[in-house]
Scaffold this active site. Structure first.
Site, PDB file in Angstrom:
ATOM      1  CD  GLN A 150      -8.416  -4.107  -3.611  1.00 16.21           C
ATOM      2  OE1 GLN A 150      -8.021  -4.221  -2.453  1.00 16.21           O
ATOM      3  NE2 GLN A 150      -9.564  -4.616  -4.016  1.00 16.21           N
TER       4      GLN A 150
ATOM      5  CG  HIS B   2      -6.150  -2.920   1.871  1.00 18.86           C
ATOM      6  ND1 HIS B   2      -5.448  -2.078   1.034  1.00 18.86           N
ATOM      7  CD2 HIS B   2      -7.056  -3.573   1.090  1.00 18.86           C
ATOM      8  CE1 HIS B   2      -5.924  -2.200  -0.200  1.00 18.86           C
ATOM      9  NE2 HIS B   2      -6.898  -3.086  -0.203  1.00 18.86           N
TER      10      HIS B   2
ATOM     11  CB  CYS C 132      -2.466  -0.015   6.092  1.00 14.70           C
ATOM     12  SG  CYS C 132      -3.675   0.104   4.759  1.00 14.70           S
TER      13      CYS C 132
ATOM     14  CB  CYS D 194      -0.904  -0.049   1.231  1.00 14.14           C
ATOM     15  SG  CYS D 194      -1.285   1.520   1.966  1.00 14.14           S
ATOM     16  CD  GLU D 195       0.029   5.220  -4.138  1.00 13.14           C
ATOM     17  OE1 GLU D 195       0.861   4.816  -4.968  1.00 13.14           O
ATOM     18  OE2 GLU D 195      -0.824   6.077  -4.396  1.00 13.14           O
ATOM     19  CG  HIS D 196      -2.473   5.900   0.922  1.00 16.16           C
ATOM     20  ND1 HIS D 196      -3.812   5.709   0.711  1.00 16.16           N
ATOM     21  CD2 HIS D 196      -2.051   6.713  -0.077  1.00 16.16           C
ATOM     22  CE1 HIS D 196      -4.193   6.399  -0.358  1.00 16.16           C
ATOM     23  NE2 HIS D 196      -3.147   7.000  -0.853  1.00 16.16           N
ATOM     24  CG  HIS D 197      -0.978   3.227   5.735  1.00 20.72           C
ATOM     25  ND1 HIS D 197      -2.078   3.208   4.901  1.00 20.72           N
ATOM     26  CD2 HIS D 197      -1.278   4.080   6.739  1.00 20.72           C
ATOM     27  CE1 HIS D 197      -3.013   4.011   5.396  1.00 20.72           C
ATOM     28  NE2 HIS D 197      -2.557   4.551   6.503  1.00 20.72           N
TER      29      HIS D 197
END
Ligand code: ZN
Length: 187
Positions: free
Chosen positions: A119, A147, A149, A78-81
């Site tokens: 995703q 996910h 995260c 995941c690119e956010h976390h």
């Protein structure tokens, strides 16, 4: 990844360990920066891979209405976390003269999963690659992802899934239903 990039990651990981109050020199953590650097290289290897290459070798289609490949397992980041999300991809396409070996579809999934991702975007990129290269009448891709995260932090319960889908071209509802109905969408 260059040696210089690897050192950058190792130093950054040491900084993170210190910042959370750990001792990067203690036995269990000594090798961690090196492990993380090598792991990140593997998890982002998709940046140096091209879906077109895997889809290049095609066969003449012999009259199938739909080609369906289900339960392609993936693991992405995941690119956010920078936390893993993983699950299954299901692909259906209606050929228009060209088909590929089924293992190639799994390779295409890996090309996009082994990057920092969302995703929704991974889902769209897989559909676009198949649609652009094979020029089928239609393609339908479903991604079911868990996910970490969300689940590791208790935002969502373990095992809860995010389901996305992407359609390109024409795809009969009857074929779409085949991807959904047998996949425990209600469990
Ligand atoms: Zn996330």
């Amino acid at each position: 990844m260059t040696q210089d990039d690897k050192l950058k990651i190792e130093n950054a990981v040491r900084d993170i360990l210190q910042a959370i109050g750990e001792n990067p020199e203690r036995d269990g953590l000594k090798e961690t920066p090196d492990r993380v650097a090598r792991m990140l290289e593997e998890l982002t290897s998709g940046y140096h891979d091209d879906a077109k290459v895997h889809l290049a070798k095609t066969f003449d289609e012999i009259g199938s209405d739909a080609v369906i490949e289900k339960d392609i397992h993936f693991s992405s980041t995941c690119e956010h976390h920078l936390m893993p999300f993983f699950g299954k991809v299901h692909i259906a396409y209606i050929p228009d003269g060209k088909v590929v070996g089924l293992s190639k579809l799994a390779r295409v999934v890996d090309v996009y999963a082994r990057r920092l991702q969302l995703q929704e975007r991974m889902n769209a990129e897989i559909a676009d690659a198949i649609f652009d290269v094979l020029s089928p009448k239609g393609v339908f891709v479903v991604v079911e992802g868990e996910h970490t995260c969300m689940t590791a932090r208790g935002v969502k319960k373990f095992g809860s899934k995010t389901v996305t889908s992407a359609t390109r071209g024409e795809m009969p509802d009857s074929v779409k239903a085949m991807l959904f109905s047998q996949n425990g969408m209600n469990d």
